[in-house]
Motif scaffolding. Structure first.
Motif, PDB file in Angstrom:
ATOM      1  N   TYR A  18      -1.771   1.943   3.980  1.00 38.15           N
ATOM      2  CA  TYR A  18      -2.126   0.558   4.288  1.00 38.15           C
ATOM      3  C   TYR A  18      -2.713  -0.137   3.062  1.00 38.15           C
ATOM      4  N   ALA A  19      -3.605   0.553   2.370  1.00 43.03           N
ATOM      5  CA  ALA A  19      -4.274  -0.044   1.212  1.00 43.03           C
ATOM      6  C   ALA A  19      -3.338  -0.147   0.007  1.00 43.03           C
ATOM      7  N   VAL A  20      -2.550   0.903  -0.233  1.00 42.54           N
ATOM      8  CA  VAL A  20      -1.639   0.911  -1.375  1.00 42.54           C
ATOM      9  C   VAL A  20      -0.342   0.220  -0.958  1.00 42.54           C
ATOM     10  N   LEU A  35       6.520   1.684   0.168  1.00 41.59           N
ATOM     11  CA  LEU A  35       5.227   1.036  -0.034  1.00 41.59           C
ATOM     12  C   LEU A  35       5.013  -0.092   0.978  1.00 41.59           C
ATOM     13  N   GLY A  36       6.053  -0.873   1.203  1.00 33.85           N
ATOM     14  CA  GLY A  36       5.942  -1.974   2.144  1.00 33.85           C
ATOM     15  C   GLY A  36       5.821  -1.520   3.582  1.00 33.85           C
ATOM     16  N   LEU A  37       6.570  -0.481   3.945  1.00 33.13           N
ATOM     17  CA  LEU A  37       6.559  -0.009   5.335  1.00 33.13           C
ATOM     18  C   LEU A  37       5.182   0.490   5.756  1.00 33.13           C
ATOM     19  N   ASP A  38       4.502   1.212   4.872  1.00 37.33           N
ATOM     20  CA  ASP A  38       3.154   1.712   5.208  1.00 37.33           C
ATOM     21  C   ASP A  38       2.219   0.580   5.595  1.00 37.33           C
ATOM     22  N   SER A  39       2.219  -0.458   4.775  1.00 39.71           N
ATOM     23  CA  SER A  39       1.339  -1.595   5.057  1.00 39.71           C
ATOM     24  C   SER A  39       1.765  -2.304   6.337  1.00 39.71           C
ATOM     25  N   GLN A  40       3.074  -2.382   6.554  1.00 41.56           N
ATOM     26  CA  GLN A  40       3.577  -3.047   7.749  1.00 41.56           C
ATOM     27  C   GLN A  40       3.221  -2.263   9.010  1.00 41.56           C
ATOM     28  N   PHE A  41       3.275  -0.927   8.934  1.00 40.70           N
ATOM     29  CA  PHE A  41       2.887  -0.098  10.088  1.00 40.70           C
ATOM     30  C   PHE A  41       1.478  -0.452  10.545  1.00 40.70           C
TER      31      PHE A  41
END
Length: 640
Positions: A52-54, A417-423
């Motif tokens: 989420y942070a990265v 990288l984008g998917l983690d933050s989107q989750f």
């Protein structure tokens, strides 16, 4: 008590020993909290928080900020701002979520007057998820386009390039002589058409547009002339957007039980790619020059005297750690009560910052090589944001041997990288729904999650039209700025100054154990004084430095700017609205009502009864199926 009709948002709480509904498939018998569920493993939580942070900003914003603000010298204010602003806010939010086992809206039982702050966080996260998945769709498109023997942007194709497409400057005008006494300046195309020759030294050069730049604008985006010209939906971007939402929906269909497993790949894979890119970049000619501009010999410590550098460091830390978006509270709410949230905050924050620094080596080593082979200075090829991710870096990769392979790796890394933050952003929304409608979420978590993704997909279609990039930039400019700063300032003022910093520390010690006074000295200093002042300074600076949004050199129309203000106003207007509603619901004269709203609600405290102890022994504990009703906080808990 558990048979009573639930009357309000703040009064509802199911007993710890309530029987778990058989249809609740998203908790298991090992979960401490059988109502909401817990992370299956500590590593699930840590990787989700790191993911989420990265995010994309660590790769396409931090390296440019470092280069632009003195190189290695920028790391000094960056680390200082991490300690003074980033880490204190991060620790505060993780503690709030874990202590109460509630999402970003319900957690404001801690201070009913500020309930609207939680709503603001969720609404801003909702707006951001709309355009953030569009960026993931861009990454998917470039990923698919990279599966070719030759990258499509490696040269100027006649099917989409115009006369300005060139990697080197080209002649636009020159002086010609058609007789002994007659010399005049003419267009170069006219000179060539008439078989004339330019007089040496009279050529006028124009910088060409890189093939990757024209590919980005003319092929990937099919970009229109501005926000006024919406154009048609770019069908292949719409399909990529649909695929992105399907991936998000599939990963979150079982909540943290499924997303906690997906992040083992999506959170760790970017580090593998970054390591590969750093090793490959280090072997290229010109890499050392690129690194020297990043944090090497070209570092300029005189920049530390510039207030703008410190503002950039504080802003980057603030947004990079994703504080005040609601996601940290949401993810931490699924922790076990006795989890050491202090050490978690330290680990995640340090990992985030080290990742940013490490990513810079991967970016600047290859940009340095690009500058070397094109005969340019590094300063001429360095970009930030979309220009780095979809123009400068793809251009550099296209000039490497085996370019398609490196391009696939790079865009797959951006995707993960984008998917983690989107989750985490979608989990923020579903956690809010979970707190407001727990019975419904038990039965229908998967359909509700997929339904949210479908609605957000349709809302995002405007961002994959020919004017889509202007919408993405507009939402980012307004929603991801002041609203978050306002929410963060009110959050720390509400929790530390009104609820009480010492009381909050007592709450934390119920989870991590008692600590000596010297342990809390730093946190008290930051929470009570330094962090609020820094956040207010950033907000004031942002207001003073506000400029009308534009994309490249294209300004936004007045109606677009007005729409941007409407979006951010819609997000933050709930702060005064909910404060007024709660004051009206309270009893007594106006001063008594305000005082009641400034006390914790009667059902604020640890979710599970066994952890409440004497401090929260009288905590209201009844059903919460109808938590969504307007709160009545007249029976708020008196100060301790």
């Amino acid at each position: 008590m558990d048979k009573l009709k639930c009357l309000s948002f703040f009064k509802c709480r199911r007993k710890e020993n309530a029987e778990v509904a058989p249809e609740n498939l998203h908790v298991n018998e090992n979960d401490e909290n059988q109502e909401r569920g817990n992370w299956s493993k500590k590593s699930d939580y840590l990787l989700s928080m790191v993911g989420y942070a990265v995010g994309l900003g660590n790769v396409w914003r931090f390296p440019y900020l470092t280069y632009n603000n003195g190189g290695g010298a920028f790391l000094i204010p960056y680390v200082i701002m991490l300690a003074l602003a980033g880490l204190p806010l991060f620790f505060l939010e993780c503690s709030m979520g874990q202590f109460s086992s509630l999402g970003p809206v319900s957690v404001w039982r801690i201070l009913p007057l500020f309930q609207g702050v939680g709503i603001t966080m969720v609404l801003i996260s909702l707006f951001v998820t709309i355009y953030y998945n569009v960026i993931i769709a861009y990454s998917l498109y470039y990923l698919f386009a990279s599966f070719q023997r030759e990258l499509p942007w490696s040269k100027c194709s006649v099917s989409w390039a115009d006369g300005n497409c060139s990697r080197s400057p080209f002649v636009t005008h020159c002086n010609v002589s058609i007789s002994i006494n007659e010399i005049f300046q003419a267009n170069k195309s006219w000179v060539d058409a008439n078989n004339l020759t330019c007089i040496n030294g009279s050529e006028v050069y124009q910088t060409g547009q890189l093939p990757s730049e024209q590919y980005w604008n003319k092929v990937a985006l099919q970009r229109s002339s501005g926000l006024d010209e919406t154009g048609v939906i770019v069908w292949y971007l719409a399909l990529c957007l649909l695929l992105a939402w399907l991936i998000v929906g599939a990963a979150l269909c079982k909540g943290i039980k499924s997303s906690g497993k997906v992040v083992y790949f999506t959170a760790l894979f970017p580090y593998v790619v970054l390591l590969i890119l750093v090793i490959r970049g280090a072997t290229l000619e010109g890499a050392a020059k690129g690194i020297s501009y990043y944090i090497g010999a070209q570092s300029n410590f005189a920049k530390l005297k510039d207030a703008e550098v410190w503002k950039d460091a504080a802003t980057q830390i603030f947004y990079s750690l994703s504080v005040a978006w609601g996601g940290l509270v949401a993810l931490s709410s699924y922790n076990k009560f006795k989890n050491n949230c202090y050490s978690d905050a330290i680990v995640v924050c340090v990992t985030n910052c080290l990742t940013s620094v490490f990513a810079g080596f991967a970016i600047f080593s290859i940009l340095g090589h690009m500058a070397h082979i094109s005969g340019k200075e590094v300063t001429q090829v360095v970009k930030s944001g979309f220009d780095l991710a979809f123009i400068a870096y793809p251009e550099a990769l296209a000039q490497l041997p085996g370019g398609p392979f490196w391009s696939v790796l790079f865009f797959f890394m951006l995707l993960t990288l984008g998917l983690d933050s989107q989750f985490a952003s979608i989990e923020t929304i579903t956690t809010t729904i979970q707190d407001l409608f727990p019975k419904v979420m038990k039965k229908m978590r998967a359909p509700i999650t997929l339904g949210c993704c479908l609605v957000l997909f349709f809302l995002g279609l405007i961002c994959v039209t020919q004017a889509g990039i202007y919408w993405v930039n507009l939402i980012d400019h307004f929603c991801a700025g002041w609203g978050i700063l306002i929410a963060a300032i009110l959050e720390i003022i509400g929790v530390i100054w009104i609820y009480g910093g010492n009381r909050f520390i007592d709450d934390i010690e119920m989870m991590i154990g008692a600590k000596r006074w010297i342990f809390w000295l730093w946190w008290r200093t930051c929470w009570f004084v330094i962090t609020p002042i820094l956040l207010m300074s950033i907000l004031i600076w942002s207001v003073i430095q506000f400029r009308r949004p534009k994309y490249g050199q294209i300004p936004y129309p007045n109606w677009g700017v007005a729409l941007g203000w409407c979006m951010i106003t819609f997000c933050i207007i709930w702060i005064p609205i909910m404060a007024i509603i709660n004051i009206i619901q309270a009893k007594g004269n106006i001063f008594q009502r305000i005082a009641a709203c400034c006390r914790p609600a009667a059902n604020w405290g640890p979710y599970l009864e066994k952890y409440r102890g004497e401090r929260y022994g009288n905590m209201l504990d009844s059903k919460k199926e109808t938590n969504h009703e307007i709160p009545n906080i007249s029976d708020s808990r008196k100060p301790e």
